[in-house]
Design a protein around this motif. Sequence first.
Motif, PDB file in Angstrom:
ATOM      1  N   THR A 321       0.828  -1.209   0.000  1.00 55.31           N
ATOM      2  CA  THR A 321       0.000   0.000   0.000  1.00 55.31           C
ATOM      3  C   THR A 321       0.859   1.255   0.000  1.00 55.31           C
ATOM      4  N   PHE A 322       1.898   1.257   0.834  1.00 54.22           N
ATOM      5  CA  PHE A 322       2.761   2.439   0.904  1.00 54.22           C
ATOM      6  C   PHE A 322       3.475   2.665  -0.426  1.00 54.22           C
ATOM      7  N   SER A 323       3.950   1.585  -1.051  1.00 57.51           N
ATOM      8  CA  SER A 323       4.655   1.709  -2.327  1.00 57.51           C
ATOM      9  C   SER A 323       3.757   2.340  -3.390  1.00 57.51           C
ATOM     10  N   LEU A 324       2.527   1.867  -3.500  1.00 55.43           N
ATOM     11  CA  LEU A 324       1.601   2.420  -4.486  1.00 55.43           C
ATOM     12  C   LEU A 324       1.230   3.864  -4.138  1.00 55.43           C
ATOM     13  N   ALA A 325       1.070   4.140  -2.844  1.00 55.84           N
ATOM     14  CA  ALA A 325       0.692   5.489  -2.414  1.00 55.84           C
ATOM     15  C   ALA A 325       1.809   6.493  -2.689  1.00 55.84           C
ATOM     16  N   ILE A 326       3.059   6.121  -2.402  1.00 52.04           N
ATOM     17  CA  ILE A 326       4.157   7.056  -2.618  1.00 52.04           C
ATOM     18  C   ILE A 326       4.394   7.256  -4.109  1.00 52.04           C
TER      19      ILE A 326
END
Length: 395
Positions: A321-326
Amino acid sequence: MPKRRKRSTLVKIPKPLREVDFYLLISVLAILVFGMVMVLTAGSVRGYSESENVFFYVVRQGKWALLGGFAALIMTRIPYPLLKKLSGIGMGVTLILLVMVLGSDSGIEAGGASRWLQIGPIRVQPSEIAKIAMILFLTNYIDRYPVRRLKDLIWPALILIPLFALVYKQPDLGTTLVLVFTAAALFWQTELSTWWFILAVPCFGAPLLYLIYNTTYQWNRILVWLDPWKYASGLGYQIINAEIAFGSGGIFGVGLGRSMQKFGYLPETYTDMIFALIGEELGLIGTLLLISLFVLCYGRGFYIARQCPDRFGRLLAFGITFSLAIQTAINLCVVTGVLPVTGITLPLVSYGGSSLVITLVEIGILLNISRYSKISMPQRRSSAISPIEGKTLRE
């Protein structure tokens, strides 16, 4: 090698407690459909000029969406604990592919960068594979070994530093930043002191600035970012036309399919700069709608991570989730002029096969993890035995 954590007697491959997360699934499908429509309108002019087919790019995007959707469906049915066994192999294969893509005989160069690899009829982008490979590798490592002191990072650093260097060498600064930020976010979930993260900013930031300063095209991008109108007829051309697109769109946009920027004025309208075209055709309303869908999608991703019953699943859901969000945040900031221009796609929206397929695979893993959520199942009068914790649940 640090000592492993003491393993508990929990069942390694539990049975799913529920169906996939409905809100995550709906938000992803909505973004995907939204993206397909925008690729159709953004790529129509170039598609017609290249092949006399306005549907050229959207048809290819549709094929990749079907492939990625099929892969995501498979990932929702494979118990996520089994992915631990693939973490080491996946990282090894990724490093090999990244080395191959830099070779003069293997790599495919486009736009001054060598980021693609031709394997038979398939053209892949190893840097996209690196995102999910790194997340699997780090989540497995952090789950198996305690990370309390700086020396506990030596082993993963021996893998991560070459990974970052190979992606940066392509050159691909945008994806490198996504990888670095994602790795830092995962290490933030360990027992490392906050002071190490504070000290890491100047220790890693200073060498990065030195590399950018000594790389002509990257330093020029910084100068253009500071004053794009000074370079309006040259390097600032892209960001200036992106600003014009947003200004032309206003609140409600000029109308779907009525963009002027896609007629050769704004480069990469159907890939990296597609958000500017959305702002032109659909206006502020359209951009806010898309951002709202992203917020819902990533909000559900972090919620799934919080509700996962085991450490590996929580870290895996959080990392994805963090990878896609950043990546989304960097793309939006670049297109709106908040950050210097760097080549990075908008997940599920921009045209691109490797990016779309890998993103859908990551979404499939998230949906898989959501099936094991600790959220209570439908109400039953009888008690049930949790296949994960082995405790009696009364509903």
